[in-house]
Design an enzyme around this catalytic site. Structure first.
Site, PDB file in Angstrom:
ATOM      1  N   TRP A  10      -9.379  27.984   4.364  1.00 60.11           N
ATOM      2  CA  TRP A  10     -10.385  27.695   5.400  1.00 60.11           C
ATOM      3  C   TRP A  10     -11.553  26.869   4.847  1.00 60.11           C
ATOM      4  CZ3 TRP A  10     -10.805  33.093   8.334  1.00 60.11           C
ATOM      5  CH2 TRP A  10      -9.582  33.334   8.974  1.00 60.11           C
ATOM      6  N   LYS A  11     -11.601  26.693   3.539  1.00 59.50           N
ATOM      7  CA  LYS A  11     -12.681  25.912   2.892  1.00 59.50           C
ATOM      8  C   LYS A  11     -14.050  26.431   3.370  1.00 59.50           C
ATOM      9  CE  LYS A  11      -9.444  22.139   2.309  1.00 59.50           C
ATOM     10  NZ  LYS A  11      -9.201  20.707   2.206  1.00 59.50           N
ATOM     11  N   HIS A  96      -8.676  23.609  -7.065  1.00 54.19           N
ATOM     12  CA  HIS A  96      -8.549  22.736  -5.887  1.00 54.19           C
ATOM     13  C   HIS A  96      -9.245  21.401  -6.179  1.00 54.19           C
ATOM     14  CE1 HIS A  96      -8.972  21.147  -1.844  1.00 54.19           C
ATOM     15  NE2 HIS A  96      -8.005  21.976  -1.496  1.00 54.19           N
ATOM     16  N   GLU A  98     -11.135  19.632  -4.488  1.00 56.50           N
ATOM     17  CA  GLU A  98     -12.548  19.566  -4.089  1.00 56.50           C
ATOM     18  C   GLU A  98     -13.441  20.217  -5.144  1.00 56.50           C
ATOM     19  OE1 GLU A  98     -11.829  21.212  -0.216  1.00 56.50           O
ATOM     20  OE2 GLU A  98     -10.786  19.358   0.327  1.00 56.50           O
ATOM     21  N   GLU A 166      -1.195  18.916  -4.240  1.00 51.33           N
ATOM     22  CA  GLU A 166      -2.022  18.375  -3.166  1.00 51.33           C
ATOM     23  C   GLU A 166      -2.503  16.982  -3.562  1.00 51.33           C
ATOM     24  OE1 GLU A 166      -3.734  21.780  -0.591  1.00 51.33           O
ATOM     25  OE2 GLU A 166      -5.171  21.321  -2.141  1.00 51.33           O
ATOM     26  N   SER A 212      -2.771  17.419   4.793  1.00 47.81           N
ATOM     27  CA  SER A 212      -2.478  17.051   6.191  1.00 47.81           C
ATOM     28  C   SER A 212      -1.156  17.616   6.703  1.00 47.81           C
ATOM     29  CB  SER A 212      -2.537  15.527   6.352  1.00 47.81           C
ATOM     30  OG  SER A 212      -3.825  15.042   6.025  1.00 47.81           O
ATOM     31  N   GLY A 233      -5.109  23.145   5.079  1.00 43.86           N
ATOM     32  CA  GLY A 233      -6.560  23.055   5.308  1.00 43.86           C
ATOM     33  C   GLY A 233      -6.852  23.023   6.793  1.00 43.86           C
ATOM     34  N   GLY A 234      -7.134  21.834   7.304  1.00 51.52           N
ATOM     35  CA  GLY A 234      -7.558  21.648   8.697  1.00 51.52           C
ATOM     36  C   GLY A 234      -6.740  22.431   9.724  1.00 51.52           C
TER      37      GLY A 234
END
Ligand code: 13P
Length: 251
Positions: A10-11, A96, A98, A166, A212, A233-234
């Site tokens: 969910w970041k 990750h 990020e 990823e 994605s 993710g999204g």
């Protein structure tokens, strides 16, 4: 046969209350007694405890998005593996892109975090992936190889570890790696693990794809021989989409 694993990352999204609602929606969409594949959700640290209460007694695991390599001390803004364990997490995402991109995470700190998480009995999801510039420069293989080798340095067993491939250029961009592009790197990772841990361990290793993934492309990705699920993710922020992806992995 490797059991597929799908985890929603969910970041930095959702308040505690919103996390509770989304977790309830995921459970409702999955339905009673779901056992098609391993499923986890990774809310923010702040929402772990409340989300964990909702997931209690369900098949869905509570996953943390990171953890520190010390048990406690002067590390402002960090949370230790012991703390996430105590709150009910069974797995943790480490490395990750990020974290690597925005928070200075390196293969060396990723390695320390993995070791500490393993010592707490957590399953680790180690994330690796190349940037667009690296792919275009033709160095994907060497980047992935050092992330895997250095990330796992000194770790004797791969069995409590899942690797998530990823590609950075596919994260949140709507640009998915084709199933063939992903499969190529997944096979490379499995070959590396064979070299490091032997054939049996490499065959048992689950390698997730992330970047994605959507209900519309999940089935094709998960049909590849070396893709064993997804790190989402999204699309994991919508219960119906997330569960559609989980179900695509369960076929
Ligand atoms: P997206 O699914 O939003 O591309 O994110 C992938 C990811 O980074 C999961 O960890």
């Amino acid at each position: 046969m490797r059991r597929k694993i799908v985890v929603g990352n969910w970041k930095m999204n959702n308040s505690v209350a919103e996390s509770e609602t989304l977790a309830l929606d995921v459970l409702a969409a999955l339905g009673e007694g779901f056992s098609g594949c391993e499923v986890g959700i990774a809310p923010t640290y702040l929402a772990l405890e409340a989300t964990g209460r909702i997931l209690e007694g369900s098949e869905v695991q509570l996953v943390a998005q990171n953890c520190h390599y010390e048990n406690d001390g002067a590390y402002t803004g960090e949370v230790s593996a012991r703390m996430i364990n105590a709150v009910g997490c069974t797995s943790v995402i480490i490395g990750h892109s990020e974290r690597r991109q925005y928070f200075g995470e390196t293969n060396a700190t990723v390695n320390l975090r993995i070791k500490k998480a393993l010592s707490e009995g957590l399953q680790v999801i180690l994330c690796v992936g190349e940037t667009l510039a690296e792919r275009e420069a033709g160095v994907t293989e060497s980047v992935i190889s050092s992330q895997v080798r250095e990330g796992l340095d000194g770790i004797s067993s791969i069995s409590p570890i899942v690797i998530a491939y990823e590609p950075v250029w596919a994260i949140g961009t709507g640009k998915t790696a084709t199933s063939a592009q992903a499969e190529e790197v997944h096979l490379l990772i499995r070959t590396l693990i064979t070299e490091l841990y032997g054939k049996e361990a490499a065959e048992a290793l689950r390698i997730q794809y992330g970047g994605s993934v959507k209900p519309s492309n999940a089935a094709e990705l998960f049909a590849m021989p070396n893709i064993d699920g997804g790190l989402i993710g999204g699309a994991s922020l919508n219960a119906e989409d997330f569960v559609a992806i989980v179900k695509a992995a369960s076929r």
